[in-house]
Scaffold this active site. Structure first.
Site, PDB file in Angstrom:
ATOM      1  N   CYS A   1       0.104  11.196  42.238  1.00  0.00           N
ATOM      2  CA  CYS A   1       0.470  12.427  42.888  1.00  0.00           C
ATOM      3  C   CYS A   1       1.949  12.361  42.966  1.00  0.00           C
ATOM      4  O   CYS A   1       2.685  12.707  42.072  1.00  0.00           O
ATOM      5  CB  CYS A   1      -0.256  12.774  44.000  1.00  0.00           C
ATOM      6  SG  CYS A   1      -0.331  14.415  44.398  1.00  0.00           S
TER       7      CYS A   1
ATOM      8  N   HIS B   1      -6.111  11.151  43.682  1.00  0.00           N
ATOM      9  CA  HIS B   1      -6.038  10.180  45.066  1.00  0.00           C
ATOM     10  C   HIS B   1      -7.427   9.805  45.104  1.00  0.00           C
ATOM     11  O   HIS B   1      -8.346   9.984  44.538  1.00  0.00           O
ATOM     12  CB  HIS B   1      -5.727  11.205  46.379  1.00  0.00           C
ATOM     13  CG  HIS B   1      -4.040  11.759  46.143  1.00  0.00           C
ATOM     14  ND1 HIS B   1      -3.285  10.936  46.774  1.00  0.00           N
ATOM     15  CD2 HIS B   1      -3.640  12.773  46.103  1.00  0.00           C
ATOM     16  CE1 HIS B   1      -2.217  11.568  46.754  1.00  0.00           C
ATOM     17  NE2 HIS B   1      -2.357  12.839  46.514  1.00  0.00           N
TER      18      HIS B   1
END
Ligand code: GLN
Length: 233
Positions: A93, A186
């Site tokens: 991310c 994630h």
């Protein structure tokens, strides 16, 4: 011995991204493989020759900007040298965004490590949030305001099966250039996708993934199946 360097572990660690390091540590320990974890924070140099795997988790824009400046100043050269000799570099991310050329935020273009030709733009549209599955097959959760665009010669890590991916439009997710990998997943990423953890361990050690001793992955497989289920795949 797997030598791992975690970049900015205190600042770039949302959605329990540190769990990725725990997975690597446990899977090495269960197999009798040594594991050494070093942190490299703000202002600290980075020795590209001293580690087999470099890890950069996700973060809020504010923390990410602090890290971006430091990354370019203190760690860029070391990371490039590491990638050139085949070390693994994994960015998740915000960490993925930092591996690219730049992150455009409030009309400021913030340079990144430039390890991959991707450019991320923070748009005013909705954040790209939710359970996600991509075709390699990786399952996880994403939450990012930035839209990442791959340069012409760059390959995605996978195609989006469910979720938003790089920009919510292209159907592409993440980037992979040799052993440099960036992804928005994630959750954290590795506990739900332990085949990737094993691939990273083996590749970082210069082994074939099949050479690693098999483990009882009943719980990990259930976590993967659960993540796919909530993503709807
Ligand atoms: N700050 C970045 C964004 O919102 C990355 C967020 C994250 O790491 N979850 O796009």
């Amino acid at each position: 011995m797997l030598r791992v360097c975690a970049l900015y572990p205190d600042l770039m660690n949302i959605y329990a991204d540190r769990g990725n390091l725990l997975v690597l540590e446990r899977r090495c320990a269960w197999r009798g493989i040594g594991f050494q974890l070093t942190a490299s924070g703000l202002g600290e140099p980075l020795d590209g020759g001293a580690h087999d795997l470099f890890y950069l988790g996700g973060g809020q824009d504010r923390d990410q900007l602090l890290c971006a400046e430091d990354l370019v100043r203190h760690k860029r050269a070391g990371l490039h040298a590491a990638a050139e000799r085949g070390a693994i570099v994994l960015g998740v991310c915000g960490g993925y965004q930092l591996l690219g050329r730049s992150y455009v935020l409030d009309e400021r273009e913030i340079p990144g490590a430039g390890l991959v030709d991707v450019r991320t733009v923070r748009e005013s549209g909705p954040r790209l949030i939710g359970n996600v599955a991509i075709s390699v097959v990786l399952a996880g959760f994403e939450n990012h305001g930035g839209r990442t665009h791959l340069g012409a010669g760059e390959e995605a890590l996978g195609r989006v099966l469910r979720g938003h991916g790089n920009d919510g439009r292209s159907g592409l997710e993440g980037v992979r250039r040799a052993n440099v990998i960036g992804t928005y997943l994630h959750g954290p990423l590795l506990p739900k996708n332990v085949w990737l953890a094993d691939w990273l361990i083996a590749t970082a050690l210069g082994l074939d993934a099949g050479a690693l001793h098999p483990l009882d992955d009943a719980l990990e497989d259930a976590a993967h199946a659960g993540a796919r289920r909530v993503a709807g795949v």
